[in-house]
Motif scaffolding. Structure first.
Motif, PDB file in Angstrom:
ATOM      1  N   PRO A 289      24.327  63.055  31.144  1.00 25.37           N
ATOM      2  CA  PRO A 289      23.674  62.771  32.427  1.00 25.37           C
ATOM      3  C   PRO A 289      24.261  63.634  33.540  1.00 25.37           C
ATOM      4  O   PRO A 289      25.472  63.855  33.574  1.00 25.37           O
ATOM      5  CB  PRO A 289      24.008  61.292  32.683  1.00 25.37           C
ATOM      6  CG  PRO A 289      24.577  60.763  31.411  1.00 25.37           C
ATOM      7  CD  PRO A 289      25.120  61.914  30.659  1.00 25.37           C
ATOM      8  N   PHE A 290      23.392  64.112  34.410  1.00 27.53           N
ATOM      9  CA  PHE A 290      23.830  64.932  35.544  1.00 27.53           C
ATOM     10  C   PHE A 290      23.440  64.264  36.853  1.00 27.53           C
ATOM     11  O   PHE A 290      22.296  63.843  37.039  1.00 27.53           O
ATOM     12  CB  PHE A 290      23.122  66.295  35.540  1.00 27.53           C
ATOM     13  CG  PHE A 290      23.750  67.349  34.673  1.00 27.53           C
ATOM     14  CD1 PHE A 290      24.696  67.037  33.715  1.00 27.53           C
ATOM     15  CD2 PHE A 290      23.371  68.690  34.834  1.00 27.53           C
ATOM     16  CE1 PHE A 290      25.254  68.026  32.901  1.00 27.53           C
ATOM     17  CE2 PHE A 290      23.914  69.687  34.034  1.00 27.53           C
ATOM     18  CZ  PHE A 290      24.864  69.358  33.063  1.00 27.53           C
ATOM     19  N   VAL A 359      27.736  61.871  26.593  1.00 25.94           N
ATOM     20  CA  VAL A 359      28.959  62.586  26.942  1.00 25.94           C
ATOM     21  C   VAL A 359      28.961  62.931  28.429  1.00 25.94           C
ATOM     22  O   VAL A 359      27.915  63.002  29.068  1.00 25.94           O
ATOM     23  CB  VAL A 359      29.108  63.883  26.114  1.00 25.94           C
ATOM     24  CG1 VAL A 359      29.303  63.561  24.651  1.00 25.94           C
ATOM     25  CG2 VAL A 359      27.902  64.794  26.299  1.00 25.94           C
ATOM     26  N   GLY A 360      30.156  63.148  28.952  1.00 27.40           N
ATOM     27  CA  GLY A 360      30.276  63.489  30.366  1.00 27.40           C
ATOM     28  C   GLY A 360      30.520  64.985  30.519  1.00 27.40           C
ATOM     29  O   GLY A 360      31.246  65.583  29.730  1.00 27.40           O
ATOM     30  N   ALA A 361      29.875  65.574  31.501  1.00 27.03           N
ATOM     31  CA  ALA A 361      30.089  66.993  31.757  1.00 27.03           C
ATOM     32  C   ALA A 361      30.910  67.145  33.028  1.00 27.03           C
ATOM     33  O   ALA A 361      30.637  66.488  34.029  1.00 27.03           O
ATOM     34  CB  ALA A 361      28.758  67.706  31.911  1.00 27.03           C
ATOM     35  N   GLY A 362      31.917  67.999  32.959  1.00 30.97           N
ATOM     36  CA  GLY A 362      32.732  68.245  34.137  1.00 30.97           C
ATOM     37  C   GLY A 362      32.985  69.729  34.312  1.00 30.97           C
ATOM     38  O   GLY A 362      32.912  70.489  33.350  1.00 30.97           O
ATOM     39  N   VAL A 363      33.231  70.128  35.554  1.00 37.79           N
ATOM     40  CA  VAL A 363      33.472  71.547  35.807  1.00 37.79           C
ATOM     41  C   VAL A 363      34.625  71.742  36.786  1.00 37.79           C
ATOM     42  O   VAL A 363      34.955  70.850  37.567  1.00 37.79           O
ATOM     43  CB  VAL A 363      32.243  72.253  36.441  1.00 37.79           C
ATOM     44  CG1 VAL A 363      31.156  72.446  35.434  1.00 37.79           C
ATOM     45  CG2 VAL A 363      31.744  71.501  37.659  1.00 37.79           C
ATOM     46  N   VAL A 364      35.207  72.909  36.693  1.00 39.76           N
ATOM     47  CA  VAL A 364      36.013  73.409  37.797  1.00 39.76           C
ATOM     48  C   VAL A 364      35.345  74.721  38.147  1.00 39.76           C
ATOM     49  O   VAL A 364      35.484  75.725  37.443  1.00 39.76           O
ATOM     50  CB  VAL A 364      37.481  73.631  37.392  1.00 39.76           C
ATOM     51  CG1 VAL A 364      38.270  74.174  38.577  1.00 39.76           C
ATOM     52  CG2 VAL A 364      38.067  72.333  36.885  1.00 39.76           C
ATOM     53  N   LEU A 388      30.143  65.476  36.612  1.00 38.69           N
ATOM     54  CA  LEU A 388      28.737  65.383  37.004  1.00 38.69           C
ATOM     55  C   LEU A 388      28.113  64.076  36.545  1.00 38.69           C
ATOM     56  O   LEU A 388      26.920  63.861  36.708  1.00 38.69           O
ATOM     57  CB  LEU A 388      27.939  66.559  36.449  1.00 38.69           C
ATOM     58  CG  LEU A 388      28.067  67.801  37.324  1.00 38.69           C
ATOM     59  CD1 LEU A 388      28.870  68.847  36.618  1.00 38.69           C
ATOM     60  CD2 LEU A 388      26.719  68.308  37.735  1.00 38.69           C
ATOM     61  N   CYS A 389      28.948  63.233  35.930  1.00 39.68           N
ATOM     62  CA  CYS A 389      28.411  61.952  35.475  1.00 39.68           C
ATOM     63  C   CYS A 389      28.862  60.851  36.427  1.00 39.68           C
ATOM     64  O   CYS A 389      30.054  60.620  36.585  1.00 39.68           O
ATOM     65  CB  CYS A 389      28.888  61.666  34.056  1.00 39.68           C
ATOM     66  SG  CYS A 389      28.180  60.164  33.412  1.00 39.68           S
ATOM     67  N   CYS A 462      32.727  66.173  27.495  1.00 36.10           N
ATOM     68  CA  CYS A 462      33.727  65.239  27.013  1.00 36.10           C
ATOM     69  C   CYS A 462      33.112  63.981  26.441  1.00 36.10           C
ATOM     70  O   CYS A 462      32.291  63.340  27.086  1.00 36.10           O
ATOM     71  CB  CYS A 462      34.664  64.820  28.148  1.00 36.10           C
ATOM     72  SG  CYS A 462      35.191  66.178  29.177  1.00 36.10           S
ATOM     73  N   ASN A 463      33.542  63.648  25.237  1.00 36.82           N
ATOM     74  CA  ASN A 463      33.165  62.361  24.693  1.00 36.82           C
ATOM     75  C   ASN A 463      34.325  61.418  24.985  1.00 36.82           C
ATOM     76  O   ASN A 463      35.392  61.532  24.398  1.00 36.82           O
ATOM     77  CB  ASN A 463      32.900  62.470  23.192  1.00 36.82           C
ATOM     78  CG  ASN A 463      32.053  61.319  22.706  1.00 36.82           C
ATOM     79  OD1 ASN A 463      32.017  60.259  23.334  1.00 36.82           O
ATOM     80  ND2 ASN A 463      31.366  61.513  21.590  1.00 36.82           N
TER      81      ASN A 463
END
Ligand SMILES: Nc1ncnc2c1ncn2[C@@H]1O[C@H](COP(=O)(O)OP(=O)(O)OP(=O)(O)O)[C@@H](O)[C@H]1O
Ligand SMILES: [Mg+2]
Lengths: 519, 543
Positions: A289-290, A359-364, A388-389, A462-463
């Motif tokens: 999810p975003f 799963v969760g999406a993350g960024v730097v 982003l979740c 990431c799970n």
């Protein structure tokens, strides 16, 4: 190098996903290298299709199906180009043998600054008598104040068969933010939409040697939840076990209506989201999810702080740019030329935990350090992902993750099936909003015109058991809606048993993130 | 609000009256803009979108929706139109005009103090009586070429220039007749078995009926045959695309050797499938002059294509779902979902299969089939907008032919039916047995009268669009129908004079008129009984 059967077809349902897609494919074209000394690290044939345009010239267009309301095309013509010149009335009369023709002209949207410059440039190139015109496009065109549609952001031409619109005859009186997935089902089934969709999708598939999978980006809170669910059914039917990454995207609503209207909308938003999550976790390989909001469903209106970005979350144009950057990073592994054997399903495999597709999406993004003189674990410790979740900070326990780092040599890191490093930066397309502080721009020229900006970036898919915060919240909110009492416009659409079944399935998803499940 | 209404019923009345006035003005507005679309002399519209796309159309439904209606009344009518179009494929302009006219006619009665309910009750009675009359007016037909040509011609001529329309008329009728099986009912006639395929080029502009199938793709291998004579056709839905069968995370870190080995074992699975095709091909073709073509709904990867090409087999991948069924009907044989235990019975046959390249696009023709029960209409057009216009018209034409077969009859067009219904209702009002139905003091009579008058809007607008005086034309029509004693007298759009619709071959679909009358009454009544407007779902339109 050809795609060698690693094609990825992207499907975009709704305005917001199309914004994300526009930025995403812009990022791709920004990354094209025409200098043989500096080949791109990414195999662009994965996302792009080579062909000939109607005029016979070479074309290179996204493997894409974009679904939106016909009236939202705005500046984009069905030929896939922005702003075309219509034929003259006399030509049309000639061709159609019609004696009397009445012209009904819909208002023409104004050309933004970027399109004006593109036009100037191309007319300068066409004119052989003109002196060498040194007109180049600017590095950045921030369209935040003027942009109305995703089509105005596109710097790439689309294939006409990518444009799959919901015809106006199916959308009269439709209030998209309050629509339900049932309306989406109905539109999906209607031949005036469905025939086009099937034709266009199989057109894209026919051009793939061995499609590795799909990116499916969809608004999850309205009618598109229904359409994307039907689409997933279709993909599973036609393409068996191919990998599918579903990205449900949460809308940015402007709450200007009265309380009752907001409650009605929230109610259908939640139900649609429930259906989207339950079906997509069943039918996709991964669901990420975003949203740039850190909380949803009336709990808060705070936007995620991306630390190294200065952006306005309430702008769809800007939020979608952040999401596109994230998608670019998380989709890097299976497009790298260096790793031809890696496919989407390797990423799925890295992340797979029984029952857990969410799963969760993350960024730097941009990644702030210019040099890395520490190891990967230290890197992940120093640079925490910005998630982003919603509800999920991605801070503590990341049970499994797939990491992408762009802008650093891979030789610096030990090889690992979960770490994908590429030395090429992410190049920033011209119509990308001005949200990247200039200290992170790594392009080595300060020219106002010409060069594109470049930044490095880190992302993680990431799970994690943290996802439970998200699913629990959804369950809680769904429970708050008393199914028996919900306003008539929703209860007309749904049968009680299917709502109950959806609830159970969301609860089940939530339960799979219990710590006990992991031990 | 409700409490005030109870205390002061006058307030409530004002509110209702205002809403009613709004509804009526919205409908009138739609009538004004839609008028010019009706009939063969209606003006063709060129819709230009903001981005410069154009669409050439005269279709009521499309034009209505192009206006991007915000008004709830108008959008209710618009959605009803889409429903009408989905159900029958025609009659949408007529319906909008009729709804608006019903409201207009009612308006004057309501301002004289008649309660809307009395009018809507009258509508219901009138509709019932008209539907019975329609049954009598129906001209029976058989599914033969000469019976079906008039209906197709009438339909196409309202959408295309006459020359083009007449050319396509025969194509549409022949197409439907080739897929029509007299043993089945018309309902089972599946128009999807007629493929509509378009080619855009400047050279040729004549559309054709192809007795076979045209696919919009070609083989993807340079050394595959581009033309196969006497071809066996294998239609299948089996993946010939390499998929990683088991996930192996260490996969990409193994040595090249190991990797090749693994790829090989995963490939074997697909190769076995390809070999089954090759075996069958050898069995049926060796020693003969026959060729072999594979048409697969699923993918075929380059290595599989290569294997097939080596055997001289032509193979197409990712065929349309619907083509699986169409191919079986065009060439015989049956689509298979697995190659196990496959025998030659599943194979179809075509005299010729060949590829045709047009710019970026490839087409594959599967023709010379024995008795194809699936055919293709090939549209050749110089521009996308022209192709689209023809495509829309063909769809309408095919629907009209199918409707006629299903209905087992047609109705006289050119205003003849409307006029006959008008007279029928007037007579009915006179007749003694109607008196019992007209409520206390005959209060529903006004509704019936309003309905009858409203019907005349159709011949009137047809006359206006033809450039004739509506009143004069109607008078002439009436005289002529009385004289001839039939209800076949319609109105020649070119001369403005009465003509026999059978002689002139102007026929409308029975189900379209029927649906149109029903839906108009439902929508108009909803709009008159303001409070019930939005609650009426469109599902109530389906009979
Ligand atoms: N040659 C003709 N002369 C006179 N009237 C005709 C002729 N052909 C058709 N008509 C009449 O024109 C009307 C149909 O017009 P048209 O097809 O434009 O509108 P529609 O069917 O109501 O709407 P649409 O086809 O856009 O859904 C019918 O009443 C038909 O009887
Ligand atoms: Mg018509």
């Amino acid at each position: 190098m050809t795609s060698q059967g690693k094609e990825v077809v992207t499907l975009q349902f709704g305005k917001f996903p199309n914004f994300v897609g526009a930025h995403y494919f812009n990022i791709q074209t920004a990354g094209f290298s025409f200098n043989p000394d500096f080949p791109a690290d990414v195999n662009h044939d994965v996302l792009f299709r080579e062909g000939k345009s109607d005029s016979g010239s070479f074309s290179y267009t996204p493997r894409l199906i974009a679904v939106d309301l016909e009236q939202s095309l705005h500046s984009l013509s069905k030929t896939g180009l922005n702003f075309v010149t219509p034929p003259s009335t006399s030509e049309v009369q000639d061709v159609t043998q019609v004696e009397a023709l009445e012209v009904l002209q819909n208002p023409q949207p104004p050309k933004n600054e970027y399109f004006e410059d593109v036009e100037k440039q191309s007319s300068a190139q066409e004119n052989p008598n003109a002196m060498q015109v040194d007109l180049l496009l600017k590095t950045k065109y921030d369209l935040s104040t003027t942009v109305k549609s995703w089509s105005e952001v596109l710097t790439v031409n689309l294939h006409p068969r990518s444009i799959t619109m919901i015809p106006k005859t199916l959308s009269s009186g439709l209030d998209v933010p309050k629509s339900t997935c049932k309306t989406g089902d109905d539109i999906w089934k209607n031949p005036s939409f469905n025939d086009d969709f099937e034709d266009n999708l199989r057109f894209q598939l026919e051009a793939c040697d061995i499609v590795q999978g799909f990116h499916l980006l969809t608004e999850c809170e309205n009618l598109y939840s229904g359409m994307s669910n039907r689409c997933l059914d279709y993909l599973r039917d036609e393409c068996g076990k191919k990998s599918i990454l579903t990205v449900p995207i949460f809308s940015l609503n402007e709450d200007e209506e009265d309380g009752l209207e907001i409650r009605k909308r929230l109610c259908s938003n939640l139900i649609n989201t429930g259906f989207c999550l339950s079906r997509s976790s069943e039918l996709s390989d991964l669901v990420a999810p975003f949203s740039t909001l850190s909380e949803l469903w009336g709990d808060g209106k705070e936007f995620q702080d991306f630390k190294t970005l200065k952006y306005d979350g309430s702008s769809c144009y800007q939020s979608s740019a952040v999401m596109a950057a994230c998608l670019e990073l998380i989709s890097t592994p299976y497009r790298l030329k260096r790793l031809p054997g890696v496919r989407m399903n390797n990423v799925n495999e890295v992340l797979s935990l029984p029952g857990r597709k969410l799963v969760g999406a993350g960024v730097v993004f941009p990644f702030p350090d210019v040099k890395i003189d520490y190891d990967i674990l230290e890197l992940l410790k120093r640079h925490k992902y910005r998630s982003l979740c919603p509800f999920v900070p991605l801070e503590s326990t990341l049970d499994t993750q797939s990491v992408t780092l762009r802008g650093f040599p891979h030789s610096q890191f030990p090889s690992s099936p979960a770490l994908f490093v590429s030395s090429c930066n992410v190049r920033v397309p011209r119509t990308f909003p001005d949200i990247i502080p200039h200290e992170y721009d790594l392009s080595n020229s300060a020219l106002y015109y010409g060069r594109l900006r470049e930044v490095s970036g880190l992302s993680g898919l990431c799970n994690t058991r943290e996802m439970k915060a998200f699913t629990d919240k959804l369950v809680e909110k769904l429970r708050q809606i008393n199914v028996g009492k919900i306003s008539s416009f929703v209860s007309n659409d749904f049968e009680r048993p299917e709502l109950v079944e959806m609830m159970e399935s969301v609860e089940e998803i939530s339960a799979s993130y219990d710590i006990s499940m992991f031990l | 609000m409700a409490a005030i209404g109870l205390l002061n019923s006058k307030a409530e009345y004002v509110r209702t009256a205002q809403a009613l006035a709004l509804n009526i003005s919205a409908a009138k507005g739609l009538q004004d803009v839609m008028k010019s679309n009706l009939g063969p002399k209606g003006t063709m519209k060129m819709l230009v979108s903001g981005s410069g796309d154009i669409r050439i159309t005269k279709d009521g439904n499309i034009l209505l929706h192009d206006m991007q209606i915000q008004h709830p009344t108008a959008s209710l009518i618009a959605r009803a139109c889409t429903a009408m179009d989905d159900m029958t494929g025609d009659g949408t302009t007529t319906m909008v005009l009729l709804i608006a006219e019903l409201l207009k006619q009612s308006d004057s009665y309501i301002s004289e103090g008649v309660h809307p309910r009395a009018i809507t009750e009258g509508f219901k009675i009138a509709r019932q009586s008209c539907l019975e009359k329609l049954e009598q007016l129906k001209l029976p037909l058989t599914a033969s070429r000469e019976h079906l040509i008039p209906i197709a011609k009438t339909s196409l001529r309202t959408k295309l220039a006459p020359k083009l329309a007449d050319h396509l008329t025969e194509i549409c009728v022949d197409a439907v007749l080739s897929i029509y099986n007299p043993a089945q009912s018309g309902n089972e006639l599946d128009l999807h078995m007629i493929e509509i395929m378009a080619m855009q080029h400047k050279m040729e502009c004549e559309s054709k009926l192809i007795n076979g199938l045209v696919l919009d793709h070609g083989s993807r291998h340079p050394s595959m045959p581009k033309k196969v004579k006497n071809a066996y056709i294998l239609t299948c839905n089996v993946s010939l695309e390499y998929e990683k069968s088991e996930v192996n995370s260490g996969f990409f870190y193994n040595t090249a050797e190991q990797r090749d080995k693994m790829v090989k074992s995963e490939r074997d699975f697909i190769e076995q499938r390809v070999n089954k095709i090759i075996e069958l091909k050898k069995k049926v073709c060796n020693g003969t002059d026959k060729g072999f073509v594979v048409i697969n709904q699923k993918g075929i990867d380059p290595i599989s294509l290569d294997m097939l090409a080596k055997e001289g087999i032509m193979a197409l991948r990712r065929a349309k779902r619907r083509n699986m069924e169409r191919l079986a009907l065009a060439c015989g044989g049956a689509a298979v979902n697995s190659f196990d235990d496959m025998t030659e019975d599943v194979l179809g046959y075509a005299g010729s299969v060949y590829e045709h390249v047009l710019g970026e696009n490839k087409f594959t023709f599967v023709v010379d089939c024995a008795k194809p029960q699936s055919v293709t209409i090939l549209i050749n057009g110089p521009a996308q907008y022209a192709i689209k216009q023809i495509q829309d018209a063909i769809r309408d034409g095919l629907r009209s032919v199918k409707n006629a077969i299903t209905d087992g009859g047609v109705l006289p067009g050119a205003g003849a039916t409307e006029l006959a219904l008008y007279h029928h209702l007037l007579q009915y009002l006179e007749s003694p047995d109607s008196a019992t139905q007209m409520g206390v003091k005959g209060r529903f009579r006004v509704g019936v009268k309003a309905f009858a008058d409203a019907l005349l809007i159709i011949p009137k607008v047809l006359a206006i669009n033809g450039g004739h005086d509506p009143q004069e034309s109607i008078t002439q029509l009436e005289t002529e129908s009385k004289l001839s004693g039939t209800s076949l007298i319609g109105f020649d759009i070119n001369t403005g004079r009465p003509v026999n619709t059978v002689d002139m071959e102007i026929m409308d679909n029975y189900c379209v008129k029927r649906q149109c009358l029903s839906s108009s009454v439902i929508i108009a009544s909803n709009l008159l009984l303001v409070d019930e407007v939005m609650r009426a779902g469109l599902s109530s339109l389906k009979q």
